[in-house]
Design an enzyme around this catalytic site. Structure first.
Site, short mmCIF file in Angstrom:
data_model
loop_
_atom_site.label_atom_id
_atom_site.label_comp_id
_atom_site.label_asym_id
_atom_site.label_seq_id
_atom_site.Cartn_x
_atom_site.Cartn_y
_atom_site.Cartn_z
N LYS A 111 0.83 -1.21 0.00
CA LYS A 111 0.00 0.00 0.00
C LYS A 111 0.86 1.25 0.00
CE LYS A 111 -4.20 -2.01 1.88
NZ LYS A 111 -5.02 -2.26 3.04
N LYS A 193 -6.03 -11.49 -5.51
CA LYS A 193 -7.04 -11.73 -4.48
C LYS A 193 -8.27 -10.88 -4.77
CE LYS A 193 -7.01 -9.28 -0.72
NZ LYS A 193 -6.80 -8.58 0.54
N LYS A 196 -12.03 -5.21 -3.14
CA LYS A 196 -12.81 -4.05 -3.61
C LYS A 196 -11.91 -3.05 -4.35
CE LYS A 196 -16.63 -1.37 -2.89
NZ LYS A 196 -18.02 -1.57 -2.67
P1 TYM Z 1 -10.95 -6.77 5.30
O1 TYM Z 1 -11.99 -5.78 5.65
O2 TYM Z 1 -10.06 -6.48 4.14
O3 TYM Z 1 -11.61 -8.18 5.04
C1 TYM Z 1 -12.51 -8.79 5.96
C2 TYM Z 1 -12.26 -10.29 6.02
O4 TYM Z 1 -12.42 -10.86 4.72
C3 TYM Z 1 -11.27 -11.63 4.38
N1 TYM Z 1 -11.06 -11.51 2.93
C4 TYM Z 1 -10.90 -12.56 2.12
N2 TYM Z 1 -10.91 -13.88 2.36
C5 TYM Z 1 -10.73 -14.69 1.30
N3 TYM Z 1 -10.54 -14.23 0.02
C6 TYM Z 1 -10.53 -12.92 -0.25
N4 TYM Z 1 -10.36 -12.49 -1.50
C7 TYM Z 1 -10.71 -12.01 0.82
N5 TYM Z 1 -10.76 -10.65 0.91
C8 TYM Z 1 -10.97 -10.37 2.21
C9 TYM Z 1 -10.13 -10.97 5.16
O5 TYM Z 1 -9.05 -11.86 5.34
C10 TYM Z 1 -10.83 -10.63 6.45
O6 TYM Z 1 -10.85 -11.72 7.32
N6 TYM Z 1 -7.44 -5.77 8.74
C11 TYM Z 1 -8.69 -6.47 8.49
C12 TYM Z 1 -9.80 -6.05 9.41
C13 TYM Z 1 -9.49 -6.16 10.86
C14 TYM Z 1 -9.42 -7.35 11.63
C15 TYM Z 1 -9.12 -6.93 12.95
C16 TYM Z 1 -9.57 -8.69 11.31
C17 TYM Z 1 -9.24 -5.10 11.70
N7 TYM Z 1 -9.03 -5.56 12.95
C18 TYM Z 1 -8.94 -7.85 13.98
C19 TYM Z 1 -9.41 -9.60 12.35
C20 TYM Z 1 -9.10 -9.19 13.65
C21 TYM Z 1 -9.14 -6.18 7.06
O7 TYM Z 1 -8.78 -5.20 6.47
O8 TYM Z 1 -10.05 -7.09 6.58
#
Ligand code: TYM
Length: 334
Positions: A111, A193, A196
């Protein structure tokens, strides 16, 4: 009972990557575990922050999650910024977070390459994530595999804090990841992957027609140029999606017809789009009902934040005591 925490950024509509990789697991886990699920809006300001749409995106994400089966009677479901202890614990954890570890995070490196001026929040992001988890002293964290490195750092932070301030006790459990078979859903470009920000997603609330418009141009086995070329389902992302949305006999039928060049990719995609729309239809329906009662959704989030804060305050008070802060004589909370 193991305690679970997980979060999702308020990017608006949930996509099938989030849904398959994480949210379906959340819905299953809430039956048997003590779960905390948060819409992590404080994380969302580390990227391109659009103040004009954040509130709407947060509500839409809440609607998508509730429609997917997140049940406020079975878990604590809330918005991260409604529980200010997240940010406070994060600050306390900065003191035990090695800068070098933050700098080697893959997501930070990716990023920060894409932006001219790097906000400090982008670097500190995984500390906030560790704070989210540790605030509830969670044992397990259901995520997709893109979050594994951040979780590893959360364990490092927990270990260091325990060693420095735990007084011989592992106050913070070292949180373990919970992955599903859908740990990494590939986007419709067939390469990266599903994400969005890459525009390669299908939203779980999209209409059958929108789903078809997305699936129709999706990248398949690149070796299949014409209908007559036999394909290799194992290298095709449309086939991978069939495995998540089509019944098992359809999946084997799809593989057979592809290998034998019995049908073209477009035929295969049509079946996928139909099955995907059918699987997602009940979620869309529930989302419509929730959208008609937005006050109800706000009330669910308010109640979740109140419940989360009870736990968050308790942890934070203990953390501050162990770190040697002078206790506040003011009223509890703020
Ligand atoms: P985020 O908002 O990008 O995504 C939410 C969850 O979806 C999963 N995910 C995927 N799994 C499989 N294939 C994909 N293409 C895919 N895209 C997204 C992500 O792995 C995630 O589990 N940093 C985190 C949010 C967060 C968080 C936390 C998660 C903040 N604090 C504490 C766990 C614990 C994030 O940006 O996820």
């Amino acid at each position: 009972m193991p305690r679970i925490f997980s979060g999702i950024q308020p990017s608006g509509d949930l996509h099938i990557g989030n849904w398959l990789g994480a949210v379906q697991n959340w819905v299953a886990l809430q039956e048997r575990h003590e779960c905390f699920f948060a819409i992590v809006d404080l994380h969302a300001i580390t990227g391109q922050h659009d103040a004009a749409t954040l509130e709407r995106r947060t509500l839409d994400m809440a609607i998508g999650l509730l429609a997917s089966g997140i049940d406020p009677a079975r878990c604590t479901f809330f918005v991260q910024s409604h529980v200010p202890e997240h940010a406070e614990l994060m600050w306390l954890l900065t003191s035990v977070t090695p800068l070098g570890e933050l700098e080697r995070m893959t997501q930070f490196k990716d990023k920060s390459q894409r932006t001219e001026s790097i906000p400090a929040g982008l670097l500190a992001y995984p500390i906030l994530m560790a704070a989210d988890i540790l605030l509830y002293r969670a044992d397990q964290v259901p995520v997709g595999d893109d979050q594994l490195q951040h979780l590893e750092l959360a364990r490092v932070i927990a270990r260091r804090w325990n060693a420095e301030f735990g007084g011989g006790v592992d106050f913070f459990p070292e949180p373990q990841s919970l992955l599903t078979a859908a740990r990494r859903i590939v986007g419709l470009d067939g390469q990266a992957k599903m994400s969005k920000s890459l525009g390669n997603t299908v939203g779980i609330l999209e209409s059958p027609e929108e789903i078809w418009q997305k699936i129709r141009p999706a990248v398949t086995d690149p070796a299949r140029v014409t209908k007559k070329d036999p394909g290799t389902p194992e290298v095709c992302n449309v086939y991978a999606l069939h495995r998540h949305f089509s019944p098992p006999d359809t999946v084997s039928d799809v593989a057979r017809k592809c290998r034998a060049a019995e049908w073209g990719c477009i035929d295969c995609k049509r079946v996928l789009a139909e099955n995907m729309a059918a699987v997602l239809a009940p979620i869309r329906e529930r989302a419509e009902a929730l959208r008609a009662d937005e006050g109800g959704v706000r009330a669910i989030l308010a109640d979740g934040a109140n419940r989360a804060r009870v736990e968050a305050r308790r942890t934070l008070a203990e953390v501050k005591a162990r770190m040697g802060f002078l206790p506040s004589e003011g009223p509890p909370g703020r």
